[in-house]
Design an enzyme around this catalytic site. Structure first.
Site, PDB file in Angstrom:
ATOM      1  N   HIS A 549      64.211  97.338  28.671  1.00 14.80           N
ATOM      2  CA  HIS A 549      63.058  97.214  29.556  1.00 14.80           C
ATOM      3  C   HIS A 549      62.605  98.580  30.079  1.00 14.80           C
ATOM      4  CE1 HIS A 549      61.247  95.386  33.501  1.00 14.80           C
ATOM      5  NE2 HIS A 549      60.314  95.764  32.655  1.00 14.80           N
ATOM      6  N   HIS A 554      58.709 101.211  29.838  1.00 13.86           N
ATOM      7  CA  HIS A 554      58.143 101.995  30.938  1.00 13.86           C
ATOM      8  C   HIS A 554      58.222 103.496  30.672  1.00 13.86           C
ATOM      9  CE1 HIS A 554      57.572  98.843  34.104  1.00 13.86           C
ATOM     10  NE2 HIS A 554      58.388  98.179  33.288  1.00 13.86           N
ATOM     11  N   HIS A 728      57.099  94.628  25.875  1.00 16.19           N
ATOM     12  CA  HIS A 728      57.299  94.516  27.320  1.00 16.19           C
ATOM     13  C   HIS A 728      57.247  93.065  27.783  1.00 16.19           C
ATOM     14  CE1 HIS A 728      56.077  94.668  31.646  1.00 16.19           C
ATOM     15  NE2 HIS A 728      57.103  95.501  31.659  1.00 16.19           N
ATOM     16  N   ASN A 732      60.269  91.185  29.885  1.00 14.73           N
ATOM     17  CA  ASN A 732      59.959  91.214  31.316  1.00 14.73           C
ATOM     18  C   ASN A 732      59.669  89.850  31.922  1.00 14.73           C
ATOM     19  OD1 ASN A 732      59.199  92.905  33.814  1.00 14.73           O
ATOM     20  ND2 ASN A 732      57.412  91.593  33.530  1.00 14.73           N
ATOM     21  N   ILE A 878      53.815  95.918  35.307  1.00 13.85           N
ATOM     22  CA  ILE A 878      54.727  95.454  36.354  1.00 13.85           C
ATOM     23  C   ILE A 878      56.143  95.682  35.883  1.00 13.85           C
ATOM     24  CG2 ILE A 878      54.884  93.118  35.493  1.00 13.85           C
ATOM     25  CD1 ILE A 878      54.868  94.230  39.198  1.00 13.85           C
TER      26      ILE A 878
END
Length: 878
Positions: A549, A554, A728, A732, A878
């Protein structure tokens, strides 16, 4: 200087009479166009194509003039006022925007750019959504040509969000999609440039726009900054830095952390903030003040108000102490499983003055007279089957259809053996033998057949974790093993757990300890197996959060975003293709550095790596897990899965193909041949900066692609789009559904296995109350509630979420060929939704359907707001 001969049809006049008001000095520079006339000039213009005349007040020659025909052009601007309270005179009058139109055509007589046409925009209305409408009316020369750009100056006393401007021209409307914050001219006196929705490669850029294109990139690169030091909120500078702001040694020496990024700890780069270094620790950046990101990277008002990002992440450090105060013995384990279920059924009483309802309204049930109640929503796993988490089939199924479907890998070498130095860590040979495997698969086939037929799979965290075991064990209330979990692939495409090996390496005081656990058939072995699974799953949970993740989506995305803004013009077609995949990522990453991955933050305090979290993710940087697909040109997607019923891969390959087809159509439209790719200096500059700076610690790796052909570019862009969207979403938006009931995904294990050098007291408790032993292994009350609250936040879709294929970008809709390709892409995504629905009712697909099985919907493109376990946004938002 001027031609004295008048052409037919031209009116002659004495310039001394008609222009006397223009001169107040004996000698002056005259720009004839500035007073509304066009003159017949001798070919001696200055660098900007304007005639420069030196003359005394009365010493003028006869000149010629022709009337310039002008047309009225209306422009409507949609904008939103900023949140700052100060209001000035121009704000009240509603004339706070100065707008210039820039022609995309050169003057045929001077071969230079034409003078801009300008007007002040006047506010017309404010609609129900708080958006302002402004109107401009331009006196535009009839031969002005196509409008290629606008320049805007915000003369108000507060920032304004400029959404778009629409011009009504004789040849049809032209739209400038801005979606950008304009600082007040008191903060930034330069005019902002916005280009029309028509995209241009650098070499195709109209001549009058080339300099504007260059200047805008220089601004984003920080070349036009007037001062050094910390970046201001209104600045739009994109630059790189290492992760040297997650520690806070100035506050507490225990919060010191190594710099992540560089030769010692390679890592992707983050956004530079310009904050001062610590006086005591010069390599560390101070954490005071805002975590700067360029203004346009920040969440919109809607997203912030929905508490799905900046607002709640910033508030979490203040929320946790209030929740902790409401818990009885917060550092202790839950006393029984019923107390865990009470978090969903009865909740936790909070003081009425805690003030948490506005922050987390989904979870806090406000009572009129009594205290507020923090009551967690029941996760989908618990709703479907409250006992599934303890079963072996569910443990195995979630490696293919759960939160972390990236890490299950094919066993390709036997016997299993560590690659680490045995002198440091002990015997490298695994205790999982072929005899154990044959015993557990119960004569379905021989071990050799299972290995040859690709029936053995593994979650292998052994070598990654082994160097950290002794370090983590020194932390408070924590333990760690290196682990391997082995699975057998059955004929129905389900995995069956075979064995788990847990290892503690040797150290100066103790020899190596390790043991293999298998599914048991008596009470003691069953409990030991369940405890071993708890340890193995916690390792997978930590790897998922930090690597699959945080690092892989990110962190890895941020350098692509920074480089794109520094090297690709806003009118570049590849920038416009990728921009939706970049939205809000830099903002959410900054908030993560503030309260999630920082020293003492949520990750460190609740996940097993503790203070070594980012250091561990640095160790994994650039490593890949492979082994579940075999290239096969005859297969539907060009690969053949070694696990046929692999929900993440089955749905993911369809989504990948849809993305790749869309990107292929787009790239081939703008780059008809490979030479165009090679000659695109912005594109090559972007990719060079990504490799050499953004991911500079790995710039010499052989796996870096080069951009020489359309195929190279298609592969790179598709990969970036996939990571931001499909990857993602898969790791997530199921976090609360699977991790909200934390016994299913414990984020840490706090006690050793009861058979590792046990004391008499530990063994007695295990034999008499094995449930208590398991509860002590799970996260504490404080850790569990922190994680549950955070996962609920991270799993939620904002009301203004932007999903793949939902709405086209304005620049895509502007180009008919691109819009047609987008519509095909949208159709493929709608088809994917239908396929996923069909698969989820196909009883032969046991990894995604069955009694009490959570359907695999994480890659369904569209979702409602909230925690839904589905929906694929364009970006890591997010």
């Amino acid at each position: 200087m001027f031609c004295k001969e008048a052409s037919s049809g031209l009116q002659t006049l004495n310039i001394a009479k008609s222009l006397s008001s223009e001169f107040t000095k004996p000698s002056a520079l005259i720009n004839p166009l500035s007073v509304g006339h066009r003159y017949k000039l001798c070919p001696r213009p200055n660098l900007r194509g304007r005639c420069t005349v030196t003359a005394s007040k009365f010493d003028f020659d006869w000149i010629t003039k022709e009337r310039v025909k002008k047309i009225k052009v209306k422009g409507i601007i949609t904008a939103k006022q900023g949140l700052l309270p100060s209001v000035g005179f121009t704000d009240l009058l509603g004339i706070s925007l100065l707008v210039e139109l820039i022609s995309a055509e050169t003057d045929p007589r001077t071969l230079m750019e034409k003078d801009p046409v300008k007007d002040h925009a006047r506010r017309l209305v404010i609609d129900a959504h708080g958006e302002d409408q402004y109107e401009c009316v331009f006196d535009m020369p009839e031969d002005f040509g196509a409008v290629g750009a606008i320049r805007v100056l915000n003369e108000a006393h507060r920032e304004i969000f400029l959404k778009e401007m629409k011009l009504e021209l004789p040849d049809g409307p032209v739209t400038f999609t801005c979606n950008s914050w304009l600082a007040s001219k008191s903060d930034d006196p330069t005019k902002r440039t916005f280009f029309s929705n028509k995209s241009y490669l650098p070499l195709q850029t109209p001549e009058p726009l080339k300099q504007l294109r260059k200047e805008e990139l220089e601004t984003l690169q920080g070349k036009n900054r007037k001062h050094s030091g910390e970046f201001e909120k209104f600045e739009r500078v994109y630059d790189y830095d290492v992760y040297n702001d997650v520690g806070d040694p100035d506050k507490d020496p225990e919060l010191a952390r190594p710099v992540i990024g560089g030769l010692s700890h390679p890592y992707p780069r983050r956004c530079k903030t310009g904050r001062k270094p610590s006086r005591k620790y010069p390599s560390i950046e101070t954490r005071k003040g805002e975590f700067y990101v360029p203004r346009d990277e920040e969440f919109t008002t809607i997203k912030g108000a929905a508490f799905t990002g900046k607002a709640v992440l910033a508030a979490l450090p203040a929320v946790f102490p209030q929740i902790e105060a409401a818990l009885v013995d917060p550092n202790m384990p839950f006393p029984h499983f019923k107390s865990i279920e009470d978090l969903f059924e009865e909740g936790i009483e909070l003081p009425k003055d805690a003030g948490l309802f506005p922050v987390i309204p989904r979870l806090v049930k406000a009572a009129a007279e009594a205290d507020d109640i923090l009551q967690f929503e029941s996760p989908s796993l618990l709703d479907k089957d409250r006992f599934s988490w303890i079963r072996d089939d569910e443990f195995a199924r979630q490696t293919l259809a759960g939160l972390n479907p990236y890490c299950i890998q094919l066993v390709q070498e036997w016997p299993l053996k560590s690659k680490l130095d045995p002198a440091v860590y002990g015997d490298p040979n695994s205790l999982i033998t072929s005899e154990i495997v044959e015993r557990e698969i119960k004569a379905v086939m021989s071990f050799d057949e299972a290995l040859e037929n690709k029936r053995l799979f593994m979650l292998d965290y052994h070598d990654l974790l082994l160097p950290y075991v002794n370090k983590v064990r020194e932390l408070d209330d924590s333990t760690l093993y290196a682990s391997r979990a082995l699975f057998f692939l059955s004929d129905d495409s389900t995995l069956r757990p075979v064995a788990i090996e847990l290892t503690r390496p040797q150290d100066v005081n103790k020899p190596q300890w390790r043991q293999v656990f298998t599914p048991g058939y008596d009470a003691t072995s069953c409990w030991l197996w369940s405890l071993a699974k708890t340890h193995a799953i916690s390792h997978d949970a930590g790897y998922h959060q930090l690597i699959s993740h945080w690092l892989r989506t990110h962190c890895c995305m941020e350098p692509y975003i920074i480089a794109a803004n520094r090297q690709l013009s806003a009118m570049h077609p590849i920038y416009r293709l990728l921009h939706p995949h970049f939205r809000y990522t830099m903002e959410i990453n900054a908030r993560a550095r503030q309260s999630l991955v920082n020293a003492g933050g949520i990750i460190e305090s609740c996940f097993w790596p503790g203070k070594y979290s980012l250091e561990l993710s640095s160790d994994v940087y650039d490593k890949l897990w492979r082994g579940l697909a075999v290239e096969d040109e005859t297969a539907e997607h060009g690969v053949r899965l070694t696990v046929p019923d692999y929900p993440f891969a089955n749905d993911g390959l369809m989504l990948w193909d849809a993305l790749k087809e869309w990107v292929t159509d787009y790239v081939n439209h703008y780059y008809p041949d490979a030479e165009q790719v090679m000659l695109d200096e912005e594109l090559q500059g972007w990719w060079s900066e990504v490799r050499n700076i953004g991911h500079g610690d790995k710039k010499n790796e052989p796996w870096w692609p080069v951009l020489k052909t359309q195929e190279d570019l298609i592969e790179v862009v598709t990969t970036i789009a996939w990571v931001a969207s499909g990857h993602h979403a898969a790791v997530n938006f199921g976090q609360y559904g699977y991790g909200g009931y934390f016994p299913n995904r414990p984020t840490t294990a706090r006690t050793k296995m009861p058979v590792e050098e046990p004391t008499e007291e530990v063994l007695k408790e295990f034999y008499e109350e094995p449930e208590k032993t398991m509860l002590k292994t799970f996260p504490s009350k404080k850790q569990a509630t922190k994680v549950m609250l955070t996962l609920d936040l991270l799993s939620a879709h904002s009301p203004d979420e932007e999903y793949l294929g939902e709405n086209p970008e304005a620049s895509w809709a502007h180009e008919p060929i691109i819009y047609a390709a987008y519509e095909r892409f949208k159709g493929k995504l709608q088809y994917l939704e239908g396929v996923i629905d069909e698969r989820n009712v196909n009883v032969s697909l046991k990894n995604r359907t069955g009694a009490g099985v959570v359907k695999y919907e994480l890659l369904k493109p569209i979702s409602e707001p909230g925690v839904t376990g589905m929906g694929v946004p364009y970006s890591v938002s997010i």
